[in-house]
Design a protein around this motif. Sequence first.
Motif, PDB file in Angstrom:
ATOM      1  N   SER A   1      64.079  27.537  43.486  1.00 42.42           N
ATOM      2  CA  SER A   1      63.938  27.140  42.087  1.00 42.42           C
ATOM      3  C   SER A   1      64.870  27.946  41.196  1.00 42.42           C
ATOM      4  O   SER A   1      65.155  29.114  41.469  1.00 42.42           O
ATOM      5  N   ASP A   2      65.349  27.286  40.139  1.00 41.56           N
ATOM      6  CA  ASP A   2      66.233  27.974  39.186  1.00 41.56           C
ATOM      7  C   ASP A   2      65.448  28.893  38.260  1.00 41.56           C
ATOM      8  O   ASP A   2      66.028  29.763  37.608  1.00 41.56           O
ATOM      9  N   MET A   3      64.126  28.691  38.179  1.00 45.12           N
ATOM     10  CA  MET A   3      63.306  29.482  37.264  1.00 45.12           C
ATOM     11  C   MET A   3      62.108  30.062  37.998  1.00 45.12           C
ATOM     12  O   MET A   3      61.547  29.409  38.879  1.00 45.12           O
ATOM     13  N   ASN A   4      61.719  31.283  37.617  1.00 46.82           N
ATOM     14  CA  ASN A   4      60.475  31.814  38.159  1.00 46.82           C
ATOM     15  C   ASN A   4      59.303  31.225  37.384  1.00 46.82           C
ATOM     16  O   ASN A   4      59.487  30.452  36.438  1.00 46.82           O
ATOM     17  N   LEU A   5      58.097  31.583  37.772  1.00 41.14           N
ATOM     18  CA  LEU A   5      56.915  30.939  37.210  1.00 41.14           C
ATOM     19  C   LEU A   5      56.802  31.125  35.704  1.00 41.14           C
ATOM     20  O   LEU A   5      56.624  30.158  34.950  1.00 41.14           O
ATOM     21  N   LEU A   6      56.896  32.355  35.236  1.00 42.25           N
ATOM     22  CA  LEU A   6      56.747  32.601  33.803  1.00 42.25           C
ATOM     23  C   LEU A   6      57.880  31.964  33.001  1.00 42.25           C
ATOM     24  O   LEU A   6      57.669  31.511  31.872  1.00 42.25           O
ATOM     25  N   GLU A   7      59.069  31.911  33.590  1.00 39.91           N
ATOM     26  CA  GLU A   7      60.183  31.236  32.915  1.00 39.91           C
ATOM     27  C   GLU A   7      59.886  29.750  32.742  1.00 39.91           C
ATOM     28  O   GLU A   7      60.183  29.162  31.691  1.00 39.91           O
ATOM     29  N   LYS A   8      59.296  29.120  33.763  1.00 40.00           N
ATOM     30  CA  LYS A   8      58.958  27.700  33.664  1.00 40.00           C
ATOM     31  C   LYS A   8      57.894  27.458  32.593  1.00 40.00           C
ATOM     32  O   LYS A   8      57.980  26.488  31.831  1.00 40.00           O
ATOM     33  N   LEU A   9      56.901  28.342  32.535  1.00 36.97           N
ATOM     34  CA  LEU A   9      55.842  28.169  31.545  1.00 36.97           C
ATOM     35  C   LEU A   9      56.382  28.359  30.128  1.00 36.97           C
ATOM     36  O   LEU A   9      56.061  27.582  29.225  1.00 36.97           O
ATOM     37  N   ASN A  10      57.209  29.356  29.962  1.00 40.02           N
ATOM     38  CA  ASN A  10      57.815  29.578  28.644  1.00 40.02           C
ATOM     39  C   ASN A  10      58.839  28.498  28.302  1.00 40.02           C
ATOM     40  O   ASN A  10      59.054  28.174  27.126  1.00 40.02           O
ATOM     41  N   PHE A  11      59.471  27.931  29.327  1.00 37.88           N
ATOM     42  CA  PHE A  11      60.402  26.812  29.151  1.00 37.88           C
ATOM     43  C   PHE A  11      59.686  25.642  28.479  1.00 37.88           C
ATOM     44  O   PHE A  11      60.223  24.979  27.592  1.00 37.88           O
ATOM     45  N   VAL A  12      58.451  25.400  28.875  1.00 36.29           N
ATOM     46  CA  VAL A  12      57.658  24.314  28.291  1.00 36.29           C
ATOM     47  C   VAL A  12      57.186  24.674  26.889  1.00 36.29           C
ATOM     48  O   VAL A  12      57.291  23.881  25.950  1.00 36.29           O
ATOM     49  N   VAL A  13      56.680  25.890  26.742  1.00 37.61           N
ATOM     50  CA  VAL A  13      56.093  26.304  25.467  1.00 37.61           C
ATOM     51  C   VAL A  13      57.154  26.431  24.366  1.00 37.61           C
ATOM     52  O   VAL A  13      56.906  26.082  23.205  1.00 37.61           O
ATOM     53  N   ASN A  14      58.333  26.896  24.721  1.00 39.07           N
ATOM     54  CA  ASN A  14      59.336  27.241  23.714  1.00 39.07           C
ATOM     55  C   ASN A  14      60.389  26.169  23.450  1.00 39.07           C
ATOM     56  O   ASN A  14      61.241  26.337  22.575  1.00 39.07           O
ATOM     57  N   ASN A  15      60.360  25.062  24.189  1.00 37.06           N
ATOM     58  CA  ASN A  15      61.336  23.989  23.987  1.00 37.06           C
ATOM     59  C   ASN A  15      60.698  22.767  23.358  1.00 37.06           C
ATOM     60  O   ASN A  15      59.551  22.420  23.687  1.00 37.06           O
ATOM     61  N   ASN A  16      61.441  22.114  22.462  1.00 34.97           N
ATOM     62  CA  ASN A  16      60.999  20.815  21.981  1.00 34.97           C
ATOM     63  C   ASN A  16      61.202  19.798  23.101  1.00 34.97           C
ATOM     64  O   ASN A  16      62.210  19.837  23.814  1.00 34.97           O
ATOM     65  N   PHE A  17      60.238  18.905  23.269  1.00 35.56           N
ATOM     66  CA  PHE A  17      60.342  17.890  24.310  1.00 35.56           C
ATOM     67  C   PHE A  17      61.345  16.816  23.853  1.00 35.56           C
ATOM     68  O   PHE A  17      61.217  16.262  22.763  1.00 35.56           O
ATOM     69  N   LYS A  18      62.317  16.529  24.691  1.00 40.23           N
ATOM     70  CA  LYS A  18      63.327  15.509  24.388  1.00 40.23           C
ATOM     71  C   LYS A  18      62.737  14.126  24.604  1.00 40.23           C
ATOM     72  O   LYS A  18      62.176  13.836  25.670  1.00 40.23           O
ATOM     73  N   ARG A  19      62.881  13.241  23.621  1.00 40.25           N
ATOM     74  CA  ARG A  19      62.334  11.888  23.729  1.00 40.25           C
ATOM     75  C   ARG A  19      63.458  10.903  24.049  1.00 40.25           C
ATOM     76  O   ARG A  19      64.423  10.788  23.298  1.00 40.25           O
ATOM     77  N   VAL A  20      63.305  10.221  25.163  1.00 38.32           N
ATOM     78  CA  VAL A  20      64.368   9.372  25.688  1.00 38.32           C
ATOM     79  C   VAL A  20      63.771   8.041  26.128  1.00 38.32           C
ATOM     80  O   VAL A  20      62.745   8.017  26.818  1.00 38.32           O
ATOM     81  N   SER A  21      64.400   6.935  25.764  1.00 41.07           N
ATOM     82  CA  SER A  21      63.908   5.632  26.206  1.00 41.07           C
ATOM     83  C   SER A  21      64.180   5.458  27.696  1.00 41.07           C
ATOM     84  O   SER A  21      65.129   6.042  28.242  1.00 41.07           O
ATOM     85  N   TYR A  22      63.358   4.660  28.329  1.00 40.01           N
ATOM     86  CA  TYR A  22      63.563   4.353  29.753  1.00 40.01           C
ATOM     87  C   TYR A  22      64.962   3.791  29.978  1.00 40.01           C
ATOM     88  O   TYR A  22      65.645   4.156  30.940  1.00 40.01           O
ATOM     89  N   THR A  23      65.413   2.914  29.087  1.00 42.10           N
ATOM     90  CA  THR A  23      66.731   2.280  29.228  1.00 42.10           C
ATOM     91  C   THR A  23      67.840   3.319  29.211  1.00 42.10           C
ATOM     92  O   THR A  23      68.773   3.269  30.029  1.00 42.10           O
ATOM     93  N   GLU A  24      67.742   4.281  28.288  1.00 41.27           N
ATOM     94  CA  GLU A  24      68.752   5.345  28.243  1.00 41.27           C
ATOM     95  C   GLU A  24      68.698   6.197  29.509  1.00 41.27           C
ATOM     96  O   GLU A  24      69.734   6.590  30.058  1.00 41.27           O
ATOM     97  N   ALA A  25      67.487   6.482  29.974  1.00 48.00           N
ATOM     98  CA  ALA A  25      67.331   7.294  31.184  1.00 48.00           C
ATOM     99  C   ALA A  25      67.947   6.597  32.397  1.00 48.00           C
ATOM    100  O   ALA A  25      68.590   7.239  33.244  1.00 48.00           O
ATOM    101  N   ILE A  26      67.757   5.277  32.503  1.00 51.70           N
ATOM    102  CA  ILE A  26      68.338   4.527  33.623  1.00 51.70           C
ATOM    103  C   ILE A  26      69.862   4.605  33.586  1.00 51.70           C
ATOM    104  O   ILE A  26      70.522   4.784  34.625  1.00 51.70           O
ATOM    105  N   ASP A  27      70.444   4.504  32.399  1.00 52.39           N
ATOM    106  CA  ASP A  27      71.908   4.620  32.277  1.00 52.39           C
ATOM    107  C   ASP A  27      72.387   5.990  32.732  1.00 52.39           C
ATOM    108  O   ASP A  27      73.405   6.113  33.430  1.00 52.39           O
ATOM    109  N   ILE A  28      71.660   7.029  32.331  1.00 59.49           N
ATOM    110  CA  ILE A  28      72.024   8.397  32.726  1.00 59.49           C
ATOM    111  C   ILE A  28      71.936   8.556  34.234  1.00 59.49           C
ATOM    112  O   ILE A  28      72.850   9.086  34.880  1.00 59.49           O
TER     113      ILE A  28
END
Length: 477
Positions: A298-325
């Motif tokens: 893993s690129d992140m340890n456990l506490l890094e993953k938990l703080n990654f969730v707590v400290n980041n805004n969740f990116k909102r992406v449409s399914y259509t955009e995700a499929i293109d990506i």
Amino acid sequence: MKRYTVAELLSSTNFLNEVTLNGWVRTFRANRFIALNDGSTIKNIQCVVDFENTDENILKRITTGAAIKVKGTLVESLGKGQSIEIQVSEIKILGESNPEEYPIQPKKHSLEFLRENAHLRIRTNTFSAVMRVRSALAFAVHKYFTEKGFYYFNAPIITGSDAEGAGEMFRVSTLDYNNFPKNEDGKVDTSKDFFGKTTNLTVSGQLEAETYAMALGKVYTFGPTFRAENSNTTRHLSEFWMIEPEVAFNNLDDNMDLSEDFIKSVINYTLKNCKDDLAFLENRLLQEEKSKPANERSDMNLLEKLNFVVNNNFKRVSYTEAIDILRNCKPNKKKKFQYLINEWGADLQSEHERFLVEKHFKCPVILFDYPANIKAFYMRLNEDGKTVRAMDVLFPGIGEIVGGSQREERLDVLKQKIAELHIDEKELWWYLDTRKFGTAVHSGFGLGFERLVQFTTGMGNIRDVIPYPRYPQNAEF
């Protein structure tokens, strides 16, 4: 005399006080040093026995797993690894443990072995840490919704409807398996069963919660759900707990706001209140990662993953955009994905979800507006006629952790979708009634509690974050 816990004593500075403590022996060294644990913390407290003045028969009975009661004086420790210890003046054996038979000896055990001894695995550091975190998360769930003005709703466990439409349900019956009553068509006559009809264990409390949200405004369920799916994966259980809020007058954007705020809140609570357990679990995970090939770590340890969730805004992406990506990304073009993305309408797999979170956006992601034909009947149809107001929250290391939607509040559209899926309208008459009497926009989501515990603890298998796992061919304990 007050009986203390290990957690209380380890945080105490009142040396030279007489204390009483009960617990289970983790180790006993040199006929003198007892490592005692009572479950209140992952840490043990050292109890020093005066072996010269202690009955030899008592000393022989102090073995790993034994329950004992000690009285003594709390003193500052001169040894390494602990700041305080108990100088024992009196010791009593409450329950003996045969060292030749006790399976949880002070050594490393495989998780498979511990699953076979699930009734005792809680006595290991790993599982005591996991279950204390699980308890804290459960409290944080109720705390969050109570503070936000939600009402706790107990959905029925026995149901006559299939909320997911998948048909993978456990039948509830009192009929004699060796002598089923038959009707004129030769089929089992369920009218003779206990409830007079076919009933099952619930796969979700959502439909019932919706009816209560349309009167109480904001409700949530938190209870057991069941899936008769023959999946032997690290992410599936046959019995698990679901958290399902439903909110009247909330649209999809409100729903996404709620899911993000909720998840951040409960994880943040755990970060603040389970520091010792999370530190232990992080170190355990680091040791586990060392045994993996470099490209699988893993690129992140456990506490890094938990703080990654707590400290980041969740990116909102449409399914259509995700499929293109995904269609144009290197892993897809170089055929590194197990499931290649070739066209719009594909049902995303964990590998795709993790790529979006971990490699492309590098933050938690909320996908929305999925194709209608891969989502449930109760999700609101968009104006384009081919997508629905669905949303999934994606996390690093685990992929989807939350699934939800704006619900279809229009009676005519809902009836049409039910008919297209060949669902018996009579079975859902009560659900359709809420669209007849005071219908309104409303939304909700479902979060599998064990998925949340698995993410928060870093455990690799979901069978290790529930006390007694139920999965195909296993209902032991």
